[in-house]
Design a protein around this motif. Structure first.
Motif, PDB file in Angstrom:
ATOM      1  N   TRP B   7       0.825  -1.198   0.000  1.00 53.78           N
ATOM      2  CA  TRP B   7       0.000   0.000   0.000  1.00 53.78           C
ATOM      3  C   TRP B   7       0.868   1.260   0.000  1.00 53.78           C
ATOM      4  O   TRP B   7       2.036   1.247   0.403  1.00 53.78           O
ATOM      5  CB  TRP B   7      -1.054  -0.035   1.082  1.00 53.78           C
ATOM      6  N   GLY B   8       0.275   2.343  -0.484  1.00 49.49           N
ATOM      7  CA  GLY B   8       1.017   3.523  -0.896  1.00 49.49           C
ATOM      8  C   GLY B   8       1.975   4.088   0.123  1.00 49.49           C
ATOM      9  O   GLY B   8       3.129   4.408  -0.195  1.00 49.49           O
ATOM     10  N   SER B   9       1.525   4.209   1.384  1.00 46.75           N
ATOM     11  CA  SER B   9       2.373   4.871   2.363  1.00 46.75           C
ATOM     12  C   SER B   9       3.564   4.012   2.781  1.00 46.75           C
ATOM     13  O   SER B   9       4.444   4.491   3.479  1.00 46.75           O
ATOM     14  CB  SER B   9       1.542   5.270   3.588  1.00 46.75           C
ATOM     15  N   ALA B  52      -4.223  -9.890   2.321  1.00 46.41           N
ATOM     16  CA  ALA B  52      -5.381 -10.359   1.560  1.00 46.41           C
ATOM     17  C   ALA B  52      -4.859 -11.335   0.520  1.00 46.41           C
ATOM     18  O   ALA B  52      -4.003 -10.971  -0.287  1.00 46.41           O
ATOM     19  CB  ALA B  52      -6.094  -9.185   0.898  1.00 46.41           C
ATOM     20  N   LYS B  56      -9.450 -12.795   0.269  1.00 43.59           N
ATOM     21  CA  LYS B  56      -9.766 -13.046   1.681  1.00 43.59           C
ATOM     22  C   LYS B  56      -8.698 -12.394   2.551  1.00 43.59           C
ATOM     23  O   LYS B  56      -7.511 -12.469   2.242  1.00 43.59           O
ATOM     24  CB  LYS B  56      -9.793 -14.547   1.986  1.00 43.59           C
ATOM     25  N   ILE B  57      -9.154 -11.781   3.649  1.00 47.04           N
ATOM     26  CA  ILE B  57      -8.219 -11.092   4.535  1.00 47.04           C
ATOM     27  C   ILE B  57      -7.800 -12.038   5.658  1.00 47.04           C
ATOM     28  O   ILE B  57      -8.642 -12.597   6.362  1.00 47.04           O
ATOM     29  CB  ILE B  57      -8.869  -9.815   5.110  1.00 47.04           C
ATOM     30  N   TYR B  58      -6.498 -12.215   5.813  1.00 46.80           N
ATOM     31  CA  TYR B  58      -5.935 -13.061   6.873  1.00 46.80           C
ATOM     32  C   TYR B  58      -5.099 -12.187   7.795  1.00 46.80           C
ATOM     33  O   TYR B  58      -4.289 -11.387   7.318  1.00 46.80           O
ATOM     34  CB  TYR B  58      -5.046 -14.159   6.278  1.00 46.80           C
ATOM     35  N   ARG B  59      -5.295 -12.376   9.111  1.00 46.58           N
ATOM     36  CA  ARG B  59      -4.577 -11.513  10.044  1.00 46.58           C
ATOM     37  C   ARG B  59      -3.296 -12.153  10.578  1.00 46.58           C
ATOM     38  O   ARG B  59      -2.272 -11.530  10.661  1.00 46.58           O
ATOM     39  CB  ARG B  59      -5.480 -11.117  11.213  1.00 46.58           C
ATOM     40  N   VAL B  73      -2.064  -9.064  -1.205  1.00 49.85           N
ATOM     41  CA  VAL B  73      -2.037  -7.621  -0.923  1.00 49.85           C
ATOM     42  C   VAL B  73      -1.695  -7.430   0.547  1.00 49.85           C
ATOM     43  O   VAL B  73      -2.384  -7.966   1.421  1.00 49.85           O
ATOM     44  CB  VAL B  73      -3.398  -6.957  -1.230  1.00 49.85           C
ATOM     45  N   MET B  75      -1.828  -5.466   3.861  1.00 53.31           N
ATOM     46  CA  MET B  75      -2.824  -4.532   4.390  1.00 53.31           C
ATOM     47  C   MET B  75      -2.542  -4.244   5.857  1.00 53.31           C
ATOM     48  O   MET B  75      -1.870  -5.018   6.525  1.00 53.31           O
ATOM     49  CB  MET B  75      -4.237  -5.143   4.272  1.00 53.31           C
ATOM     50  N   PRO B  76      -3.078  -3.135   6.370  1.00 52.10           N
ATOM     51  CA  PRO B  76      -2.953  -2.882   7.810  1.00 52.10           C
ATOM     52  C   PRO B  76      -3.616  -4.002   8.612  1.00 52.10           C
ATOM     53  O   PRO B  76      -4.470  -4.727   8.087  1.00 52.10           O
ATOM     54  CB  PRO B  76      -3.708  -1.560   8.010  1.00 52.10           C
ATOM     55  N   MET B  78      -6.230  -5.557  10.629  1.00 54.09           N
ATOM     56  CA  MET B  78      -7.634  -5.179  10.658  1.00 54.09           C
ATOM     57  C   MET B  78      -8.192  -5.234  12.072  1.00 54.09           C
ATOM     58  O   MET B  78      -7.980  -6.202  12.799  1.00 54.09           O
ATOM     59  CB  MET B  78      -8.455  -6.104   9.750  1.00 54.09           C
ATOM     60  N   VAL B  79      -8.891  -4.197  12.442  1.00 54.40           N
ATOM     61  CA  VAL B  79      -9.597  -4.156  13.727  1.00 54.40           C
ATOM     62  C   VAL B  79     -11.019  -3.691  13.459  1.00 54.40           C
ATOM     63  O   VAL B  79     -11.365  -3.334  12.339  1.00 54.40           O
ATOM     64  CB  VAL B  79      -8.929  -3.193  14.729  1.00 54.40           C
TER      65      VAL B  79
END
Lengths: 744, 81
Positions: B7-9, B52, B56-59, B73, B75-76, B78-79
């Motif tokens: 992701w961009g940042s 992701a 599907k999003i996996y933590r 992907v 990703m931060p 998730m909360v």
């Protein structure tokens, strides 16, 4: 776990049995956080900073300790050093260290034999403050000469020149924005503003802590996640997890605000020092000053659209303030802002900035409402400018299966288009409006997730079943979990009792947040039931002296799997349970999982608002929520979630806001001055449930608890704007603010 | 090799690359290789990150497999509320 491929006719799922906690709650038998008592119990109270920003030079508690009845005083020095920045922030929010960072920040606490004595003792604690310059607004906090709260919390890896109060940078999107905007027939760029709101739960934070001289402790508290409370408190007090047992009380609302600790470690520290149980309960004023709230936000949104309504490019610049500590909520807001749309060129970027306000706490779909609001408001303005129907435009641009989302991943099966089509076909959308009335539309999105989950169930001798789970029931989960257990086992729902166990009784569970419980606890319950069924089939196979694979489970009975298995009379669960001790001992099923595959959720809201042009007073005439639930286990609870989220979002849009004076002090720490909608403010909210199954759950369940608070901000804003013929671009839209826009 | 979208940042840590390739066969290996190849990502991954995988999003699912054609992907973490 994937969706069950075999199509099944549910017998219990989808029905509306009475809630198991209903009688307890209406008769007062239910025990909430403040109902807990213990012999010899002390009362704990917290001394809070009267300043927005001040260095704590010294704290002298000698006079307080000398007061008869005072048994202990604690300050920051009574806690262990927390590990990691996040835990350090949480601990520092519970008890100020070298600086008080906001009006109401805890600086010391006292335990005494009565609340009256504890309050007297607070007045005797002498705190020498060096008052510092403060900052409470986003615009001011990023100025070069702004007071800096914590230099060591500045965003890591931030470009040179980034203001020192900026803690988190965010940037999501894809495609060529410049090329996308070049294709547009109309480009509009606008700025928006929202204020901080509180979760507004009716039950203030309350707990009872009891630590013995051997270091073993028990804590009873109202929380959304007692395992998380245990982990945080044990860390802050230097305890091992097994020595601290936490039991969750009934909970009078949380909405995300009870996923973190505030008073619980303080009560434990006081109990450790005093050698007696200590009870603490926040006042409403303390709840407002020192728990919650949401970030406030500024947003610059730019969207390009063709004359036919196709969005060609979209860009958001978001700025959140999450109080006196770093906050990652900006990431969630940026990820959600454009998630409802299938866009070739999209970018959402932003930052979080520290201010002298309380530490932000999660609130239903954290970040999403204020990320989505300005986008949905600008789309409405584009629709008006181009003479397009707002639902048609959303349908034209809607994300679908295979869409590369604005935050990166490609969507699986989702229900947004079905939800939009349901809204368009609904009688609400096709009912004429009167004078001074406007109709607003908005989409909303939330990720949902699963997380660590443990479920155990015991088959009793009489054929009833005890289900044990570890997630506080804030939205009807005991009912829905019991229904899934009954469905899978093939026994009546009334034969199941589901309880929420303490932290020593069952494996770890993530908190009740993220719209995860019906999804992940339900999934674990189904698997625990299948585990118990497998054991029961094995017992029956032994009785029949056949292979376990030759026994099948159907309608609550073990049966021969086919003609070749033999001719045996089916055995019911109750018959198998009655002889369990003779066939091998007690029968139980359990399942532990870190559940993934929570399907994302979309909602569409319609709001009809009438505005009195003389006073700016607005009335919600009609409100309808359309949401994809995947599979509604107990539709009444699903409707309740949809209605509750809408009501809270309407309050956010119309009235609710934290108001700070120039002195940095909170001006409206009470429900008289912080106006949340009550029943008489709102019409009946119609809930339309759609069921597009989540491919990642055996019954197709998606989370439903959070999505419903996302669309109301824009739906209401768009309705008010259409009613007055002028565009509102700041929340809340209280009557004076609407009148100001009307008068121009 | 698996392609991972950043992701961009966080792209300052990958020399501006929006997509990087790592040798990995599961969630844990993706995270480990990202940390090893791009030390600038270590702070974010240590603070919390999700993946992701094919939508599907996996933590924290270490052993979830990834394949060369998987969409992955970063990703931060998730909360929710």
């Amino acid at each position: 776990m994937a969706l069950d491929t075999e199509k099944r006719e549910f017998k219990i799922i989808g029905t509306r049995p009475l809630r198991p906690d209903g009688i307890d709650k209406v008769t007062g038998r239910a025990l909430y956080g403040a109902d807990m008592v213990a012999p010899g119990m002390l009362e704990g109270k917290i001394l809070r900073s009267p300043h927005a920003h001040a260095r704590i030079v010294s704290i002298d508690a000698s006079a307080a300790l000398a007061l008869q009845g005072v048994k202990a005083v604690v300050t920051a020095s009574d806690f262990s050093e927390a590990k990691g920045e996040l835990m350090q922030n949480i601990l520092e929010n519970c008890m100020a260290q070298d600086k008080a960072l906001y009006h109401g920040h805890a600086v010391a606490a006292v335990a005494a034999t009565s609340e009256t004595i504890a309050k007297q003792a607070l007045k005797l604690i002498k705190v020498d403050y060096e008052v510092l310059p403060h900052v409470t607004e986003i615009e001011d906090a990023v100025k070069p000469d702004a007071p800096v709260l914590r230099p060591d919390r500045r965003a890591k890896g931030a470009p040179e020149g980034t203001p020192a109060n900026i803690t988190n940078l965010s940037n999501f999107g894809h495609g060529d924005l410049e090329a996308g905007f070049a294709k547009a027939d109309l480009i509009i760029e606008r700025s928006f503003r929202t204020e901080s709101t509180h979760q507004g739960y009716i039950e203030p934070h309350a707990c009872l802590a009891s630590m013995g001289p051997d270091g073993k402790a028990d804590l009873w508290c109202c929380t959304q996640g007692h395992y998380a409370v245990r982990d945080m408190c044990a860390s802050f007090l230097g305890m091992s997890l097994s020595q601290l047992r936490v039991t969750a009380s009934e909970i009078g609302g949380g909405f995300g605000g009870k996923t973190v600790v505030f008073i619980e470690p303080v009560a434990l520290a006081l109990s450790r020092k005093a050698g007696k149980p200590v009870k603490m309960a926040m006042t409403r004023e303390e709840v407002f000053k020192a728990s919650g709230p949401t970030p406030s936000s500024l947003a610059d949104i730019k969207i390009g659209m063709t004359k036919g309504g196709k969005i060609t490019a979209a860009h958001a610049k978001l700025r959140f303030q999450g109080g006196a500590f770093p906050s990652g909520t900006i990431d969630l807001g940026a990820m959600c802002a454009f998630a409802a749309y299938d866009l070739e060129a999209v970018r959402a970027e932003g930052f979080n900035v520290m201010t002298n306000r309380p530490r932000e706490a999660a609130y239903r779909a954290p970040g999403a409402p204020i990320g989505v609001y300005p986008v949905e408001a600008l789309i409405d303005e584009l629709c008006i400018e181009l003479g397009l129907d707002p639902l048609d435009v959303r349908l034209l641009n809607a994300a679908d299966k295979g869409t590369k989302s604005s935050y990166g991943p490609t969507f699986e099966a989702i229900g947004l288009k079905a939800t939009l089509e349901a809204a368009k076909a609904h009688r609400h959308y096709n009912t004429p409006l009167g004078p001074n009335q406007g109709r607003g539309v908005s989409c909303g999105f939330w990720f949902n997730f699963g997380g660590s989950t443990s479920v155990s169930m015991s088959v009793n001798d009489d054929g009833t079943v005890a289900v044990t789970e570890g997630n506080p029931d804030i939205g009807g989960s005991r009912a829905s979990v019991g229904m899934m257990a009954a469905e899978e086992l093939g026994i009546p729902y009334e034969n199941i009792r589901t309880i929420v166990a303490d932290t020593n009784s069952i494996g770890f569970n993530d908190p009740t947040h993220g719209s995860r419980v019906t999804f992940s606890v339900g999934l674990a319950t189904i698997e625990a039931a299948r585990d118990a069924i497998k054991k029961m089939c094995t017992r029956v196979a032994k009785i029949w002296d056949i292979d376990p694979d030759a026994v099948m489970w159907e309608d609550g009975h073990a049966r021969p799997a086919g003609e070749n298995a033999g001719n045996y009379e089916p055995m019911s669960l109750a018959e198998i349970a009655a002889i369990a001790s003779k066939t091998g001992g007690p029968i139980a099923g359990h399942y532990e999982v870190n559940a993934d595959s929570a399907g994302v959720s979309f909602g569409v809201h319609l709001a009809d608002i009438e505005v009195d042009p003389e006073t700016g007073f607005s009335t919600v005439l009609r409100y309808t929520v359309f949401q994809d639930a995947g599979k509604a286990i107990h539709p009444a609870y699903v409707e309740g979630q949809m209605q509750g989220g809408a009501a809270q979002g309407i309050g956010w849009a119309m009235n609710e806001e934290y108001i700070y004076g120039k002195d940095g002090l909170l001006q409206n720490a009470g429900f008289l001055d912080y106006r949340i909608p009550v029943a008489s403010d709102l019409p009946p909210i119609e809930a339309v449930i759609l069921e597009i199954p989540n491919p990642g759950h055996p019954y197709g369940v998606r989370g439903v608890g959070e999505t419903a608070i996302v669309p109301p901000l824009a739906a209401v804003s768009n309705a008010v704007s259409r009613a007055i013929g002028k565009r509102m671009r700041a929340l809340p839209m209280s009557p004076p603010k609407i009148l100001k826009v009307i008068k121009g | 090799m698996v392609k991972v979208t950043i992701w961009g940042s966080l792209r300052a840590a990958t020399d501006g690359a929006a997509e990087v390739e790592v040798e990995a066969q599961n969630f844990k290996q993706v995270m480990s290789e990202l940390e090893r190849n791009y030390p600038g990502l270590q702070a974010q991954i240590a603070a919390g990150a999700s993946l992701a995988i094919d939508g599907k999003i996996y933590r924290e699912a270490w052993f979830t497999p990834v394949y060369p054609d998987s969409e992955v992907v970063l990703m931060p973490f998730m909360v929710g509320g």
